[in-house]
Design an enzyme around this catalytic site. Structure first.
Site, mmCIF file in Angstrom:
data_model
loop_
_atom_site.group_PDB
_atom_site.id
_atom_site.type_symbol
_atom_site.label_atom_id
_atom_site.label_comp_id
_atom_site.label_asym_id
_atom_site.label_seq_id
_atom_site.Cartn_x
_atom_site.Cartn_y
_atom_site.Cartn_z
ATOM 1 N N LYS A 71 0.811 -1.231 0.000
ATOM 2 C CA LYS A 71 0.000 0.000 0.000
ATOM 3 C C LYS A 71 0.843 1.279 0.000
ATOM 4 O O LYS A 71 0.452 2.276 -0.595
ATOM 5 C CB LYS A 71 -0.931 0.016 1.223
ATOM 6 C CG LYS A 71 -2.071 -0.996 1.143
ATOM 7 C CD LYS A 71 -2.990 -0.747 2.317
ATOM 8 C CE LYS A 71 -4.074 -1.783 2.429
ATOM 9 N NZ LYS A 71 -5.076 -1.396 3.431
ATOM 10 N N ASP A 108 -10.459 3.382 2.506
ATOM 11 C CA ASP A 108 -10.709 2.884 3.866
ATOM 12 C C ASP A 108 -11.475 3.901 4.709
ATOM 13 O O ASP A 108 -12.348 3.531 5.495
ATOM 14 C CB ASP A 108 -9.389 2.520 4.566
ATOM 15 C CG ASP A 108 -8.821 1.208 4.064
ATOM 16 O OD1 ASP A 108 -9.595 0.368 3.556
ATOM 17 O OD2 ASP A 108 -7.592 1.004 4.181
#
Ligand code: ATR
Length: 276
Positions: A71, A108
């Site tokens: 990520k 997220d």
């Protein structure tokens, strides 16, 4: 569903990737909406990550999700990234633009807020943790207008570092274990640590000082009903489990790659739960 030669392609890049629920999740939606498309698990070693990412437009991919450990590398590799991704320091969703450029985002924070449902309470939010997951929740809470954010982490210095990174006057740092002070007057308590997860120690926290109308959320979803949530429910607090964050964070990517904003339904939850 049988694919045509025009099928749209997406997937999740991780190393390892076998644990990822994303293929099951996106596969459910592809089937449910009868979409001519595929979502693949892509096991890619860290040293190959950038090469694979750069090859995606050449292979006709619409985009990918990115998971552990890529990520942060994805943030560095994308041509453009959105503001939440930059502040969270990680990209989890990449869209291949018509030019072939890679646009990175982090969904997220969006998934967290959608999962809360009724919005962020108009009272201080308490966030336990200062790792990657907690960082996304902190950005989500600030962007959604939390009036105050109390960061509480076992390693105090890590919470201080996160507070200093996010540089927002609404943030304060509390002391792990001083639950009476941390929870007084709070409208929301979020466990953003790994405590309470299967195989991890339990989260030991006294909720006595937490107001009865506060919402309690655990980002841990294995088990779905963590001891924290069970405890919160027993004292009458609204308890929100962590599975919905996983389901909702997937929506923006699916919409961008396959052209349908998919619904998070009980059937989808059950389908993903079967694999936990
Ligand atoms: P992630 O990126 O998934 O959030 P992480 O960066 O390893 O993972 O963060 C894990 C979080 O759980 C941290 O806030 C960690 O606290 P420390 O910063 O003090 O390590 C917290 N955590 C893990 N084990 C813990 C324990 N036994 N007691 C208290 N907090 C714990």
């Amino acid at each position: 569903m049988t694919l045509s030669g025009k099928a749209k392609l997406a997937g999740v890049i991780g190393w390892p990737v076998a644990h990822s629920r994303s293929p099951r999740l996106h596969g459910f939606w592809l089937e449910a909406y009868g979409i001519d498309g595929a979502y693949l698990p892509l096991a890619v070693k860290p040293e190959d990550f950038e090469t694979v990412l750069r090859a995606l437009p050449k292979m006709g991919f619409s985009g990918v999700n990115v998971t552990v450990p890529h990520k942060e590398a994805a943030l560095a590799c994308c041509d453009t990234v959105d503001d939440p991704a930059r502040r969270i320091g990680a990209v989890n969703t990449i869209v291949v633009e018509p030019s072939g450029a890679l646009h990175g985002s982090n969904t997220d924070a969006y998934g967290f807020i959608e999962n809360l449902g009724a919005g962020v309470p108009d009272a201080p939010a308490v966030l336990l943790g200062a790792g990657g997951a907690a960082r996304a929740v902190a950005v989500a809470l600030l962007d959604a207008g939390a009036p105050a954010l109390r960061l509480v982490n076992r390693t105090h210095a890590r919470a201080e570092a996160l507070a200093s990174d996010l540089a927002d006057a609404r943030i304060s740092v509390g002391d792990w274990g001083d639950w009476t002070t941390c929870l007084a007057g709070a409208g929301l308590l979020v466990n953003g640590t790994s405590l309470g997860m299967e195989g991890q120690p339990p989260l030991e926290i006294a909720l006595d000082a937490l107001p009865a109308d506060a919402v309690v959320n655990d980002i841990v979803y294995t088990p779905l009903e963590t001891p924290l949530l069970a405890n919160a429910r027993r004292r009458g607090n609204r308890a929100v489990d962590g599975l919905g964050m996983l389901l909702h964070q997937a929506r923006p990517g699916f919409a961008a790659w396959f052209g349908v904003d998919p619904a998070v339904t009980d059937e989808l939850r059950d389908h993903v739960l079967e694999s936990l």
